[in-house]
Motif scaffolding. Structure first.
Motif, PDB file in Angstrom:
ATOM      1  N   MET A 128      -8.235 -57.003  43.596  1.00 21.62           N
ATOM      2  CA  MET A 128      -6.910 -57.322  44.259  1.00 21.62           C
ATOM      3  C   MET A 128      -6.305 -58.760  43.542  1.00 21.62           C
ATOM      4  SD  MET A 128      -5.623 -58.192  48.257  1.00 21.62           S
ATOM      5  CE  MET A 128      -7.289 -58.183  48.583  1.00 21.62           C
ATOM      6  N   LYS A 129      -5.120 -58.823  43.327  1.00 29.63           N
ATOM      7  CA  LYS A 129      -4.582 -60.021  42.756  1.00 29.63           C
ATOM      8  C   LYS A 129      -3.911 -60.963  43.706  1.00 29.63           C
ATOM      9  CE  LYS A 129      -0.254 -57.760  41.337  1.00 29.63           C
ATOM     10  NZ  LYS A 129       0.287 -57.797  42.786  1.00 29.63           N
ATOM     11  N   THR A 130      -4.321 -62.252  43.832  1.00 26.31           N
ATOM     12  CA  THR A 130      -3.839 -63.069  44.695  1.00 26.31           C
ATOM     13  C   THR A 130      -3.981 -64.260  44.221  1.00 26.31           C
ATOM     14  OG1 THR A 130      -4.747 -61.354  46.661  1.00 26.31           O
ATOM     15  CG2 THR A 130      -3.972 -63.568  47.088  1.00 26.31           C
TER      16      THR A 130
ATOM     17  N   LEU B  65      10.680 -54.121  56.498  1.00 29.49           N
ATOM     18  CA  LEU B  65       9.060 -53.985  57.260  1.00 29.49           C
ATOM     19  C   LEU B  65       8.390 -53.073  56.271  1.00 29.49           C
ATOM     20  CD1 LEU B  65      10.238 -54.058  60.845  1.00 29.49           C
ATOM     21  CD2 LEU B  65       9.059 -55.963  59.449  1.00 29.49           C
ATOM     22  N   ASN B  66       7.674 -53.552  55.342  1.00 29.34           N
ATOM     23  CA  ASN B  66       6.989 -52.631  54.422  1.00 29.34           C
ATOM     24  C   ASN B  66       5.635 -52.137  54.753  1.00 29.34           C
ATOM     25  OD1 ASN B  66       6.985 -51.129  51.988  1.00 29.34           O
ATOM     26  ND2 ASN B  66       5.791 -53.028  50.973  1.00 29.34           N
ATOM     27  N   LYS B  67       5.036 -51.215  54.332  1.00 33.03           N
ATOM     28  CA  LYS B  67       3.848 -50.543  54.445  1.00 33.03           C
ATOM     29  C   LYS B  67       3.923 -49.952  55.990  1.00 33.03           C
ATOM     30  CE  LYS B  67       1.339 -53.809  51.344  1.00 33.03           C
ATOM     31  NZ  LYS B  67       0.161 -54.224  50.807  1.00 33.03           N
TER      32      LYS B  67
ATOM     33  N   ALA C 163      12.382 -50.268  58.139  1.00 36.87           N
ATOM     34  CA  ALA C 163      11.139 -50.147  57.968  1.00 36.87           C
ATOM     35  C   ALA C 163      11.290 -49.408  56.690  1.00 36.87           C
ATOM     36  CB  ALA C 163      10.725 -49.257  59.084  1.00 36.87           C
ATOM     37  N   VAL C 164      10.335 -49.483  55.667  1.00 40.55           N
ATOM     38  CA  VAL C 164       9.878 -49.092  54.506  1.00 40.55           C
ATOM     39  C   VAL C 164       8.614 -48.597  54.069  1.00 40.55           C
ATOM     40  CG1 VAL C 164      11.986 -49.756  53.550  1.00 40.55           C
ATOM     41  CG2 VAL C 164      10.166 -51.044  52.675  1.00 40.55           C
ATOM     42  N   ASN C 165       8.461 -47.848  53.030  1.00 41.62           N
ATOM     43  CA  ASN C 165       7.051 -47.565  52.653  1.00 41.62           C
ATOM     44  C   ASN C 165       7.666 -47.483  51.023  1.00 41.62           C
ATOM     45  OD1 ASN C 165       5.032 -46.320  51.199  1.00 41.62           O
ATOM     46  ND2 ASN C 165       4.583 -44.639  52.617  1.00 41.62           N
ATOM     47  N   ALA C 166       7.352 -48.504  50.317  1.00 41.82           N
ATOM     48  CA  ALA C 166       7.585 -48.770  48.890  1.00 41.82           C
ATOM     49  C   ALA C 166       6.793 -47.903  47.983  1.00 41.82           C
ATOM     50  CB  ALA C 166       7.235 -50.404  48.451  1.00 41.82           C
ATOM     51  N   GLN C 167       5.726 -47.460  48.472  1.00 44.40           N
ATOM     52  CA  GLN C 167       4.825 -46.515  47.681  1.00 44.40           C
ATOM     53  C   GLN C 167       5.379 -45.181  47.580  1.00 44.40           C
ATOM     54  OE1 GLN C 167       0.758 -46.415  49.092  1.00 44.40           O
ATOM     55  NE2 GLN C 167       0.228 -47.567  47.542  1.00 44.40           N
ATOM     56  N   THR C 168       5.988 -44.579  48.525  1.00 45.51           N
ATOM     57  CA  THR C 168       6.897 -43.149  48.513  1.00 45.51           C
ATOM     58  C   THR C 168       8.088 -43.419  48.476  1.00 45.51           C
ATOM     59  OG1 THR C 168       6.996 -43.129  50.911  1.00 45.51           O
ATOM     60  CG2 THR C 168       4.547 -42.246  50.098  1.00 45.51           C
TER      61      THR C 168
ATOM     62  N   GLY D 230       8.941 -62.742  49.095  1.00 43.62           N
ATOM     63  CA  GLY D 230       7.675 -62.375  49.965  1.00 43.62           C
ATOM     64  C   GLY D 230       6.408 -62.821  49.532  1.00 43.62           C
ATOM     65  N   ILE D 231       5.473 -62.934  50.357  1.00 45.72           N
ATOM     66  CA  ILE D 231       4.114 -63.479  49.893  1.00 45.72           C
ATOM     67  C   ILE D 231       3.553 -62.430  49.005  1.00 45.72           C
ATOM     68  CG2 ILE D 231       3.903 -64.766  52.202  1.00 45.72           C
ATOM     69  CD1 ILE D 231       1.839 -62.808  53.030  1.00 45.72           C
ATOM     70  N   PRO D 232       2.239 -63.012  48.232  1.00 43.83           N
ATOM     71  CA  PRO D 232       1.593 -61.863  47.366  1.00 43.83           C
ATOM     72  C   PRO D 232       1.119 -60.756  48.077  1.00 43.83           C
ATOM     73  CG  PRO D 232       0.854 -64.143  47.014  1.00 43.83           C
ATOM     74  CD  PRO D 232       1.669 -64.273  48.027  1.00 43.83           C
ATOM     75  N   ASN D 233       1.095 -59.842  47.548  1.00 47.00           N
ATOM     76  CA  ASN D 233       0.459 -58.338  48.171  1.00 47.00           C
ATOM     77  C   ASN D 233       1.268 -57.635  49.132  1.00 47.00           C
ATOM     78  OD1 ASN D 233      -1.857 -57.309  46.611  1.00 47.00           O
ATOM     79  ND2 ASN D 233      -2.871 -57.260  48.556  1.00 47.00           N
ATOM     80  N   VAL D 234       2.682 -58.263  49.389  1.00 47.40           N
ATOM     81  CA  VAL D 234       3.348 -57.371  50.355  1.00 47.40           C
ATOM     82  C   VAL D 234       4.041 -56.258  49.762  1.00 47.40           C
ATOM     83  CG1 VAL D 234       5.369 -58.940  50.326  1.00 47.40           C
ATOM     84  CG2 VAL D 234       4.675 -58.083  52.302  1.00 47.40           C
TER      85      VAL D 234
HETATM   86  P1  G4P Z   1       3.117 -57.762  45.409  1.00 51.43           P
HETATM   87  O1  G4P Z   1       4.007 -57.326  44.068  1.00 51.43           O
HETATM   88  O2  G4P Z   1       4.080 -58.312  46.411  1.00 51.43           O
HETATM   89  O3  G4P Z   1       2.259 -58.684  45.089  1.00 51.43           O
HETATM   90  O4  G4P Z   1       2.502 -56.451  45.975  1.00 51.43           O
HETATM   91  P2  G4P Z   1       2.141 -55.180  45.107  1.00 51.43           P
HETATM   92  O5  G4P Z   1       3.604 -54.308  44.919  1.00 51.43           O
HETATM   93  O6  G4P Z   1       1.269 -55.502  44.149  1.00 51.43           O
HETATM   94  O7  G4P Z   1       1.501 -54.179  46.231  1.00 51.43           O
HETATM   95  C1  G4P Z   1       0.135 -54.578  46.729  1.00 51.43           C
HETATM   96  C2  G4P Z   1      -0.491 -53.620  47.119  1.00 51.43           C
HETATM   97  O8  G4P Z   1       0.043 -52.973  48.297  1.00 51.43           O
HETATM   98  C3  G4P Z   1      -0.708 -52.207  46.123  1.00 51.43           C
HETATM   99  O9  G4P Z   1      -1.842 -51.648  46.311  1.00 51.43           O
HETATM  100  C4  G4P Z   1       0.490 -51.513  46.515  1.00 51.43           C
HETATM  101  O10 G4P Z   1       0.137 -50.133  45.992  1.00 51.43           O
HETATM  102  C5  G4P Z   1       0.509 -51.302  47.942  1.00 51.43           C
HETATM  103  N1  G4P Z   1       1.478 -51.158  48.626  1.00 51.43           N
HETATM  104  C6  G4P Z   1       3.047 -51.564  48.472  1.00 51.43           C
HETATM  105  N2  G4P Z   1       3.774 -50.788  49.202  1.00 51.43           N
HETATM  106  C7  G4P Z   1       3.250 -50.141  50.099  1.00 51.43           C
HETATM  107  C8  G4P Z   1       3.469 -49.390  51.345  1.00 51.43           C
HETATM  108  O11 G4P Z   1       4.695 -49.281  51.508  1.00 51.43           O
HETATM  109  N3  G4P Z   1       2.329 -48.699  51.638  1.00 51.43           N
HETATM  110  C9  G4P Z   1       1.221 -48.726  51.424  1.00 51.43           C
HETATM  111  N4  G4P Z   1       0.241 -47.987  51.989  1.00 51.43           N
HETATM  112  N5  G4P Z   1       0.917 -49.571  50.514  1.00 51.43           N
HETATM  113  C10 G4P Z   1       1.821 -50.246  49.671  1.00 51.43           C
HETATM  114  P3  G4P Z   1      -2.855 -51.720  45.023  1.00 51.43           P
HETATM  115  O12 G4P Z   1      -2.241 -51.415  43.698  1.00 51.43           O
HETATM  116  O13 G4P Z   1      -3.799 -50.654  45.393  1.00 51.43           O
HETATM  117  O14 G4P Z   1      -3.525 -52.984  45.237  1.00 51.43           O
HETATM  118  P4  G4P Z   1      -4.694 -53.424  45.884  1.00 51.43           P
HETATM  119  O15 G4P Z   1      -4.886 -52.464  47.108  1.00 51.43           O
HETATM  120  O16 G4P Z   1      -5.972 -53.428  45.002  1.00 51.43           O
HETATM  121  O17 G4P Z   1      -4.343 -54.616  46.623  1.00 51.43           O
END
Ligand code: G4P
Length: 289
Positions: free
Chosen positions: A1-3, A58-60, A85-90, A128-132
């Protein structure tokens, strides 16, 4: 994890960079972790952004307790922000971002109109803060066909704008802010959700904090996942820890439970949502504080 580890010099630089970005911005998009909407807020965000219209994402949200996400949305709305409320991944919820920014910029559109100006695309930045999830969200929004001038050798990196539909332009680099790590409870919540580096706090302490929290607030999720029974007295969480370790085969020589391995397993499963959708803080608790 990058922090990033933050020092006063880093904070001053981050603050300067964001102030610089904000000069070009109409709407601020504040990215929070839906599981810890307060703990994932930067302490000086209000001071930094001043009166600029604010969209809170509100991510994740896929990992958070839906009932609490609704409460948090109502809470931030009552403070004048738009909330999604969002899910940035999907990409869930992401389509609502541009219309929400337009709604927030109502006064600006009026101002342009009164001056006889043609409305231009709104300009926004993600903070936002790192990893959000800032990079994940930007990657979702980026139009892959867009040329990136700064990526060519010898060309100075300029601020680039990502077009989100016709009415919104987003800065391609987010503003990275530091978390409120000086508060012990906030630190534990940040660590439990994986927002801060595991080396910064004792892994076992974070796992014990998370386990006690789950036992009190989400007992059914905990007992279902690990097929355990909870004692009445949760002050000493050790026996629960031990039972989980035993059930999951985290055993060292001599048949003793491997606490490190159990802690690692618990935190991994909590962070990935395997234990269930969990939120660590509620607006009700906040108003009592
Ligand atoms: P950052 O730029 O704000 O630092 O965050 P980044 O986009 O790198 O996201 C950090 C981790 O959170 C990533 O996991 C990313 O896939 C995950 N993530 C981002 N948005 C969502 C979301 O809406 N839902 C879920 N479940 N996860 C999300 P990663 O690459 O696996 O990193 P890590 O787990 O090794 O920290």
């Amino acid at each position: 994890m990058k922090t990033i580890q933050w020092y006063p010099g880093h904070m001053a630089k981050a603050r300067r960079e964001i102030k610089e970005k904000l000069k070009m911005i109409d709407v601020v998009i504040e990215l929070l972790d839906a599981r810890i909407p307060l703990s994932s807020r930067n302490p000086i965000i209000d001071e930094l952004t001043g009166e600029k219209p604010r969209l809170i994402l509100l991510n994740k949200a896929d990992l958070a307790d839906e009932a609490h996400t609704e409460q948090w949305s109502a809470y931030f709305r009552s403070q004048g922000a738009e909330v999604i409320a969002v899910n940035a991944q999907t990409g869930q919820g992401v389509k609502k971002i541009a219309p929400a920014c337009q709604k927030l910029a109502h006064a600006l559109y009026k101002k342009w109109e009164s001056k006889g100006m043609k409305p231009r695309a709104l300009r926004a930045v993600i903070l936002g803060i790192p990893n959000v999830g800032k990079s994940t969200l930007i990657n979702r929004l980026v139009n892959k066909r867009q040329a990136k001038v700064g990526d060519r050798p010898g060309v100075t990196k300029q601020q680039q704008w990502i077009k989100v539909g016709n009415q919104l332009e987003l800065l391609d680099t987010p503003g990275i802010l530091w978390p409120k790590f000086d508060d012990q409870q906030v630190g534990m919540r940040l660590a439990a959700t994986g927002a801060i580096k595991d080396e910064l706090l004792d892994y076992g302490d974070v796992a014990a904090f998370a386990l006690r929290f789950l036992a009190v607030e989400y007992p059914n999720k905990l007992t279902n996942r690990y097929e355990i029974e909870l004692p009445d007295d949760l002050d000493d969480i050790g026996p629960v820890f031990e039972e989980i370790g035993r059930k999951r085969g985290c055993i060292i020589r001599g048949g003793l439970v491997d606490f490190d391995k159990t802690a690692e397993l618990l935190l991994r499963e909590l962070r990935s949502g395997t234990v269930g959708k969990i939120t660590f803080e509620t607006p009700a608790e906040e108003s009592q504080a």
